[in-house]
Design a protein around this motif. Structure first.
Motif, mmCIF file in Angstrom:
data_model
loop_
_atom_site.group_PDB
_atom_site.id
_atom_site.type_symbol
_atom_site.label_atom_id
_atom_site.label_comp_id
_atom_site.label_asym_id
_atom_site.label_seq_id
_atom_site.Cartn_x
_atom_site.Cartn_y
_atom_site.Cartn_z
ATOM 1 N N ILE A 10 0.834 -1.207 0.000
ATOM 2 C CA ILE A 10 0.000 0.000 0.000
ATOM 3 C C ILE A 10 0.870 1.259 0.000
ATOM 4 C CG2 ILE A 10 -1.655 1.310 1.382
ATOM 5 C CD1 ILE A 10 -2.837 -1.441 2.200
ATOM 6 N N LEU A 11 1.894 1.268 0.827
ATOM 7 C CA LEU A 11 2.761 2.451 0.891
ATOM 8 C C LEU A 11 3.573 2.649 -0.383
ATOM 9 C CD1 LEU A 11 4.056 2.318 4.563
ATOM 10 C CD2 LEU A 11 2.392 3.900 3.577
ATOM 11 N N SER A 12 4.038 1.562 -0.994
ATOM 12 C CA SER A 12 4.866 1.710 -2.199
ATOM 13 C C SER A 12 4.032 2.118 -3.406
ATOM 14 C CB SER A 12 5.618 0.416 -2.500
ATOM 15 O OG SER A 12 4.720 -0.615 -2.867
ATOM 16 N N ARG A 13 2.731 1.759 -3.420
ATOM 17 C CA ARG A 13 1.879 2.136 -4.543
ATOM 18 C C ARG A 13 1.199 3.475 -4.321
ATOM 19 N NH1 ARG A 13 4.358 -2.526 -5.160
ATOM 20 N NH2 ARG A 13 3.744 -3.657 -7.013
ATOM 21 N N GLY A 14 0.974 3.830 -3.080
ATOM 22 C CA GLY A 14 0.273 5.070 -2.760
ATOM 23 C C GLY A 14 1.220 6.249 -2.662
ATOM 24 N N PRO A 15 1.530 6.648 -1.438
ATOM 25 C CA PRO A 15 2.365 7.844 -1.279
ATOM 26 C C PRO A 15 3.825 7.622 -1.654
ATOM 27 C CG PRO A 15 1.886 6.887 0.862
ATOM 28 C CD PRO A 15 1.091 6.116 -0.159
ATOM 29 N N GLY A 16 4.259 6.391 -1.700
ATOM 30 C CA GLY A 16 5.649 6.091 -2.019
ATOM 31 C C GLY A 16 6.488 5.936 -0.770
ATOM 32 N N LEU A 17 7.632 5.332 -0.922
ATOM 33 C CA LEU A 17 8.575 5.118 0.165
ATOM 34 C C LEU A 17 9.840 5.920 -0.122
ATOM 35 C CD1 LEU A 17 8.108 1.263 0.522
ATOM 36 C CD2 LEU A 17 7.301 3.009 2.100
ATOM 37 N N PRO A 30 0.554 -7.881 -11.782
ATOM 38 C CA PRO A 30 0.114 -9.244 -11.460
ATOM 39 C C PRO A 30 0.867 -9.882 -10.288
ATOM 40 C CG PRO A 30 0.342 -8.989 -13.822
ATOM 41 C CD PRO A 30 0.879 -7.740 -13.197
ATOM 42 N N LEU A 31 2.167 -9.725 -10.227
ATOM 43 C CA LEU A 31 2.925 -10.326 -9.135
ATOM 44 C C LEU A 31 2.589 -9.670 -7.797
ATOM 45 C CD1 LEU A 31 4.940 -12.503 -8.498
ATOM 46 C CD2 LEU A 31 6.776 -10.876 -8.915
ATOM 47 N N GLY A 32 2.348 -8.375 -7.799
ATOM 48 C CA GLY A 32 1.948 -7.680 -6.586
ATOM 49 C C GLY A 32 0.579 -8.138 -6.103
ATOM 50 N N LEU A 33 -0.361 -8.331 -7.033
ATOM 51 C CA LEU A 33 -1.697 -8.801 -6.657
ATOM 52 C C LEU A 33 -1.651 -10.237 -6.130
ATOM 53 C CD1 LEU A 33 -3.809 -7.290 -9.563
ATOM 54 C CD2 LEU A 33 -3.610 -6.486 -7.202
ATOM 55 N N LEU A 34 -0.802 -11.063 -6.731
ATOM 56 C CA LEU A 34 -0.633 -12.426 -6.235
ATOM 57 C C LEU A 34 -0.055 -12.412 -4.823
ATOM 58 C CD1 LEU A 34 -0.713 -15.479 -6.753
ATOM 59 C CD2 LEU A 34 1.590 -15.266 -7.703
ATOM 60 N N SER A 35 0.910 -11.555 -4.598
ATOM 61 C CA SER A 35 1.497 -11.410 -3.267
ATOM 62 C C SER A 35 0.440 -10.973 -2.253
ATOM 63 C CB SER A 35 2.638 -10.404 -3.307
ATOM 64 O OG SER A 35 3.098 -10.126 -2.008
ATOM 65 N N ALA A 37 -2.760 -11.568 -2.404
ATOM 66 C CA ALA A 37 -3.657 -12.700 -2.171
ATOM 67 C C ALA A 37 -3.035 -13.694 -1.193
ATOM 68 C CB ALA A 37 -3.994 -13.390 -3.491
ATOM 69 N N VAL A 38 -1.759 -14.013 -1.380
ATOM 70 C CA VAL A 38 -1.087 -14.973 -0.497
ATOM 71 C C VAL A 38 -0.955 -14.409 0.917
ATOM 72 C CG1 VAL A 38 1.103 -16.150 -0.076
ATOM 73 C CG2 VAL A 38 0.123 -16.131 -2.365
ATOM 74 N N GLU A 39 -0.524 -13.177 1.036
ATOM 75 C CA GLU A 39 -0.371 -12.573 2.357
ATOM 76 C C GLU A 39 -1.728 -12.398 3.043
ATOM 77 O OE1 GLU A 39 2.355 -12.204 3.946
ATOM 78 O OE2 GLU A 39 3.666 -12.643 2.259
ATOM 79 N N GLY A 40 -2.755 -12.070 2.283
ATOM 80 C CA GLY A 40 -4.094 -11.955 2.848
ATOM 81 C C GLY A 40 -4.601 -13.293 3.370
ATOM 82 N N ALA A 41 -4.334 -14.374 2.616
ATOM 83 C CA ALA A 41 -4.732 -15.710 3.070
ATOM 84 C C ALA A 41 -3.985 -16.091 4.347
ATOM 85 C CB ALA A 41 -4.462 -16.738 1.968
ATOM 86 N N LEU A 42 -2.697 -15.794 4.410
ATOM 87 C CA LEU A 42 -1.935 -16.083 5.626
ATOM 88 C C LEU A 42 -2.455 -15.282 6.811
ATOM 89 C CD1 LEU A 42 1.715 -16.262 4.257
ATOM 90 C CD2 LEU A 42 0.296 -18.136 5.054
ATOM 91 N N LEU A 43 -2.835 -14.053 6.564
ATOM 92 C CA LEU A 43 -3.384 -13.220 7.629
ATOM 93 C C LEU A 43 -4.714 -13.793 8.122
ATOM 94 C CD1 LEU A 43 -3.056 -10.629 9.288
ATOM 95 C CD2 LEU A 43 -4.309 -9.443 7.495
ATOM 96 N N LEU A 44 -5.571 -14.203 7.195
ATOM 97 C CA LEU A 44 -6.865 -14.780 7.586
ATOM 98 C C LEU A 44 -6.696 -16.087 8.356
ATOM 99 C CD1 LEU A 44 -9.031 -14.102 4.419
ATOM 100 C CD2 LEU A 44 -9.163 -12.971 6.646
ATOM 101 N N LEU A 45 -5.670 -16.853 8.033
ATOM 102 C CA LEU A 45 -5.411 -18.096 8.759
ATOM 103 C C LEU A 45 -4.788 -17.846 10.122
ATOM 104 C CD1 LEU A 45 -3.998 -20.339 5.901
ATOM 105 C CD2 LEU A 45 -6.181 -20.617 7.073
ATOM 106 N N SER A 46 -3.968 -16.823 10.234
ATOM 107 C CA SER A 46 -3.227 -16.613 11.470
ATOM 108 C C SER A 46 -4.020 -15.888 12.548
ATOM 109 C CB SER A 46 -1.933 -15.861 11.194
ATOM 110 O OG SER A 46 -2.211 -14.561 10.738
ATOM 111 N N VAL A 47 -4.958 -15.036 12.171
ATOM 112 C CA VAL A 47 -5.699 -14.265 13.169
ATOM 113 C C VAL A 47 -6.487 -15.162 14.122
ATOM 114 C CG1 VAL A 47 -7.602 -12.615 13.457
ATOM 115 C CG2 VAL A 47 -5.741 -12.114 11.895
ATOM 116 N N PRO A 48 -7.256 -16.159 13.638
ATOM 117 C CA PRO A 48 -7.964 -17.030 14.588
ATOM 118 C C PRO A 48 -7.009 -17.836 15.484
ATOM 119 C CG PRO A 48 -8.854 -17.317 12.392
ATOM 120 C CD PRO A 48 -7.636 -16.458 12.266
#
Length: 66
Positions: A10-17, A30-35, A37-48
């Motif tokens: 979000i920071l690298s695409r929005g305001p920049g770093l 495409p590679l950023g969107l895949l990343s 998706a994977v990180e979002g799935a890991l987050l959804l698995l880890s929170v519970p």
């Protein structure tokens, strides 16, 4: 840990770093969107699992041996 790459995306695409402006506005790479998706799935698995680890569980039975 999964929140870090999401925040970095979000920071690298929005305001920049600092000293990194190559991907500003490039939200559909495409590679950023895949990343995401994977990180979002890991987050959804880890929170519970993290929430379950915070709850106090049953105490272990005491050892009857002297």
């Amino acid at each position: 840990m999964a929140v870090g790459p999401l925040l970095g995306y979000i920071l690298s695409r929005g305001p920049g770093l600092p000293d990194y402006g190559d991907d500003i506005g490039n939200w559909t790479e495409p590679l950023g969107l895949l990343s995401l998706a994977v990180e979002g799935a890991l987050l959804l698995l880890s929170v519970p699992l993290f929430a379950r680890s915070l709850r106090p569980g049953p105490s272990a039975p005491e050892d009857p041996r002297p």
